[in-house]
Design a protein around this motif. Structure first.
Motif, PDB file in Angstrom:
ATOM      1  N   HIS A  31       6.071   8.258   1.486  1.00  0.00           N
ATOM      2  CA  HIS A  31       6.845   9.441   1.126  1.00  0.00           C
ATOM      3  C   HIS A  31       6.831  10.395   2.313  1.00  0.00           C
ATOM      4  O   HIS A  31       5.940  10.334   3.156  1.00  0.00           O
ATOM      5  N   ASP A  32       7.820  11.264   2.368  1.00  0.00           N
ATOM      6  CA  ASP A  32       8.007  12.102   3.551  1.00  0.00           C
ATOM      7  C   ASP A  32       7.604  13.550   3.310  1.00  0.00           C
ATOM      8  O   ASP A  32       8.100  14.462   3.968  1.00  0.00           O
ATOM      9  N   THR A  33       6.690  13.771   2.389  1.00  0.00           N
ATOM     10  CA  THR A  33       6.302  15.113   1.977  1.00  0.00           C
ATOM     11  C   THR A  33       5.895  15.994   3.161  1.00  0.00           C
ATOM     12  O   THR A  33       6.258  17.169   3.231  1.00  0.00           O
ATOM     13  N   TRP A  34       5.128  15.424   4.077  1.00  0.00           N
ATOM     14  CA  TRP A  34       4.635  16.167   5.236  1.00  0.00           C
ATOM     15  C   TRP A  34       5.363  15.754   6.518  1.00  0.00           C
ATOM     16  O   TRP A  34       4.864  15.981   7.630  1.00  0.00           O
ATOM     17  N   GLY A  35       6.521  15.139   6.374  1.00  0.00           N
ATOM     18  CA  GLY A  35       7.328  14.817   7.539  1.00  0.00           C
ATOM     19  C   GLY A  35       6.852  13.634   8.355  1.00  0.00           C
ATOM     20  O   GLY A  35       7.280  13.448   9.492  1.00  0.00           O
TER      21      GLY A  35
ATOM     22  N   VAL B 128       0.856  -1.187   0.000  1.00  0.00           N
ATOM     23  CA  VAL B 128       0.000   0.000   0.000  1.00  0.00           C
ATOM     24  C   VAL B 128       0.889   1.232   0.000  1.00  0.00           C
ATOM     25  O   VAL B 128       1.850   1.320   0.769  1.00  0.00           O
ATOM     26  N   CYS B 129       0.577   2.164  -0.878  1.00  0.00           N
ATOM     27  CA  CYS B 129       1.468   3.301  -1.114  1.00  0.00           C
ATOM     28  C   CYS B 129       0.822   4.622  -0.718  1.00  0.00           C
ATOM     29  O   CYS B 129      -0.276   4.954  -1.187  1.00  0.00           O
ATOM     30  N   ASP B 130       1.536   5.357   0.095  1.00  0.00           N
ATOM     31  CA  ASP B 130       1.183   6.746   0.374  1.00  0.00           C
ATOM     32  C   ASP B 130       1.939   7.593  -0.636  1.00  0.00           C
ATOM     33  O   ASP B 130       2.952   8.216  -0.328  1.00  0.00           O
ATOM     34  N   THR B 131       1.451   7.593  -1.858  1.00  0.00           N
ATOM     35  CA  THR B 131       2.157   8.166  -3.004  1.00  0.00           C
ATOM     36  C   THR B 131       2.511   9.630  -2.808  1.00  0.00           C
ATOM     37  O   THR B 131       3.565  10.095  -3.257  1.00  0.00           O
ATOM     38  N   LEU B 132       1.644  10.378  -2.144  1.00  0.00           N
ATOM     39  CA  LEU B 132       1.857  11.805  -1.973  1.00  0.00           C
ATOM     40  C   LEU B 132       2.444  12.164  -0.616  1.00  0.00           C
ATOM     41  O   LEU B 132       2.743  13.330  -0.363  1.00  0.00           O
ATOM     42  N   GLY B 133       2.575  11.204   0.276  1.00  0.00           N
ATOM     43  CA  GLY B 133       3.077  11.499   1.604  1.00  0.00           C
ATOM     44  C   GLY B 133       2.140  12.351   2.428  1.00  0.00           C
ATOM     45  O   GLY B 133       2.574  13.111   3.307  1.00  0.00           O
TER      46      GLY B 133
ATOM     47  N   SER C  94       6.791  14.410  -3.040  1.00  0.00           N
ATOM     48  CA  SER C  94       8.223  14.670  -2.879  1.00  0.00           C
ATOM     49  C   SER C  94       8.942  13.350  -2.681  1.00  0.00           C
ATOM     50  O   SER C  94       8.422  12.286  -3.014  1.00  0.00           O
ATOM     51  N   GLY C  95      10.122  13.399  -2.101  1.00  0.00           N
ATOM     52  CA  GLY C  95      10.955  12.218  -2.000  1.00  0.00           C
ATOM     53  C   GLY C  95      10.406  11.122  -1.111  1.00  0.00           C
ATOM     54  O   GLY C  95       9.510  11.321  -0.284  1.00  0.00           O
ATOM     55  N   ASN C  96      10.972   9.932  -1.297  1.00  0.00           N
ATOM     56  CA  ASN C  96      10.637   8.796  -0.456  1.00  0.00           C
ATOM     57  C   ASN C  96      11.100   9.045   0.977  1.00  0.00           C
ATOM     58  O   ASN C  96      11.946   9.902   1.240  1.00  0.00           O
ATOM     59  N   THR C  97      10.587   8.262   1.891  1.00  0.00           N
ATOM     60  CA  THR C  97      11.162   8.228   3.218  1.00  0.00           C
ATOM     61  C   THR C  97      12.598   7.724   3.091  1.00  0.00           C
ATOM     62  O   THR C  97      12.871   6.789   2.345  1.00  0.00           O
ATOM     63  N   ALA C  98      13.522   8.351   3.797  1.00  0.00           N
ATOM     64  CA  ALA C  98      14.934   8.011   3.652  1.00  0.00           C
ATOM     65  C   ALA C  98      15.229   6.621   4.203  1.00  0.00           C
ATOM     66  O   ALA C  98      14.827   6.289   5.323  1.00  0.00           O
ATOM     67  N   THR C  99      15.940   5.823   3.436  1.00  0.00           N
ATOM     68  CA  THR C  99      16.391   4.512   3.889  1.00  0.00           C
ATOM     69  C   THR C  99      17.151   4.623   5.210  1.00  0.00           C
ATOM     70  O   THR C  99      16.938   3.829   6.141  1.00  0.00           O
ATOM     71  N   GLU C 100      18.039   5.601   5.307  1.00  0.00           N
ATOM     72  CA  GLU C 100      18.843   5.759   6.509  1.00  0.00           C
ATOM     73  C   GLU C 100      17.964   6.008   7.736  1.00  0.00           C
ATOM     74  O   GLU C 100      18.241   5.479   8.835  1.00  0.00           O
ATOM     75  N   ASP C 101      16.909   6.818   7.566  1.00  0.00           N
ATOM     76  CA  ASP C 101      16.028   7.145   8.691  1.00  0.00           C
ATOM     77  C   ASP C 101      15.219   5.924   9.120  1.00  0.00           C
ATOM     78  O   ASP C 101      15.024   5.678  10.317  1.00  0.00           O
TER      79      ASP C 101
ATOM     80  N   PRO D  97       1.461  15.429  -8.962  1.00  0.00           N
ATOM     81  CA  PRO D  97       1.818  16.749  -8.453  1.00  0.00           C
ATOM     82  C   PRO D  97       1.737  16.790  -6.928  1.00  0.00           C
ATOM     83  O   PRO D  97       0.769  16.344  -6.331  1.00  0.00           O
ATOM     84  N   GLY D  98       2.794  17.312  -6.313  1.00  0.00           N
ATOM     85  CA  GLY D  98       2.824  17.413  -4.862  1.00  0.00           C
ATOM     86  C   GLY D  98       3.584  16.311  -4.175  1.00  0.00           C
ATOM     87  O   GLY D  98       3.805  16.365  -2.967  1.00  0.00           O
TER      88      GLY D  98
END
Length: 307
Positions: free
Chosen positions: A206-210, A173-178, A244-251, A241-242
């Motif tokens: 995705h980590d668009t909204w932290g 399941v994907c949170d495509t827009l974060g 942003s990047g994936n959640t960081a692997t490192e995090d 549109p809207g």
């Protein structure tokens, strides 16, 4: 949560929006470096049209350069039965059959209504199984759509329960827009798990909204055993549109602390991410990478500034 599997998606979702191409040989080297570090699974490319997603146009060349043992731990994004045929013919063992829960995004992303993609899935499954491979059901825009807004979670549950998805080994399941929050992620993963018929549940955030790490933790707490991330938080969807990047692997690794992760391994992955993002001219969004480079010498996970 040592039972969580981290899948790094740098070479697919991570590269989709980059303006600078990464040479095939560099991709193969990165695959091998990540596998050698202990990353259990990777997403290494896509069969999306090369003219629409140029950074991924050499995916089949990447597949051809890897050994069968390496490919056992790698996934290729596909959207049609024909994609599956091409991927397995090149040597791929695992394919991720992806379509969007919302019609508007599915049309923008792969040019057809959701029902058309769902109806084609049995053929895709058969092609994968005939080749001795595995196939995932991957549901983009499982929470929100960039064109239509919030997605009905009941529609997600219906697709997972649909008999036409039988034969898939996992449900992603994907949170495509974060845009999701942990309570929404936990609730949806629980609903999907109830009808998944024993399939592994994965969460792609995705980590668009932290909320990327928090959402992954919520997914794991509700039954997901696979989470996706990209080095340095690289990535996003060119047709959303809207996003942003994936959640960081490192995090994600720092939060979950899988059994294979040590401070030295994390430091190596942070360095690999820094090198890659530097090559691509992309910002590093990983907070764990920032923390690792601090001078907090008494904390075993810090490595200090690069020399």
């Amino acid at each position: 949560m040592s039972g969580i599997v981290l899948r790094d998606v740098t070479l697919r979702d991570g590269l989709q929006l980059t303006g600078k191409p990464l040479p095939t040989e560099r991709k193969v080297d990165l695959v091998r470096a990540l596998l050698a570090a202990g990353v259990p699974e990777l997403e290494i490319g896509s069969l999306a049209r090369g003219d629409l997603v140029p950074p991924l146009a050499d995916t089949l060349d990447v597949v051809a350069a890897l050994t069968p043992e390496e490919l056992d731990r790698c996934w290729v994004w596909v959207a049609t039965p024909r994609h599956v045929q091409k991927a397995v013919a090149a040597g791929a063992r695992n394919v991720q059959y992806c379509f969007s829960v919302s019609d508007a995004h599915n049309n923008a992303n792969i040019g057809r209504d959701t029902e058309v993609s769902l109806a084609a899935m049995p053929d895709a499954v058969q092609h994968a199984l005939d080749a001795g491979g595995r196939i995932q059901l991957c549901l983009a825009t499982a929470f929100t759509c960039p064109f239509d807004g919030p997605v009905d979670p009941e529609r997600v549950r219906e697709i997972v329960a649909d008999p036409r998805t039988a034969g898939s080994c996992d449900v992603i399941v994907c949170d495509t827009l974060g845009q999701a929050v942990p309570s929404e992620v936990g609730t949806l993963v629980e609903r999907v798990s109830a009808v998944a018929d024993g399939r592994r549940i994965g969460f792609h955030g995705h980590d668009t909204w932290g909320q990327g790490v928090a959402n992954a933790l919520a997914a794991a707490g509700s039954g997901a055993t696979l989470v996706d991330g990209a080095l340095g938080g690289l990535g996003g969807c060119p047709f959303a549109p809207g996003a942003s990047g994936n959640t960081a692997t490192e995090d994600l690794l720092f939060a979950f602390r899988p059994d294979w992760l040590t401070p030295a391994v994390l430091a190596g992955l942070v360095t690999a991410g820094e090198d890659l993002l530097g090559e691509l001219g992309e910002p590093n969004r990983s907070r764990a990478a920032q923390g690792l480079r601090s001078r907090a010498a008494a904390f075993p996970w810090t490595a200090g500034p690069r020399s």
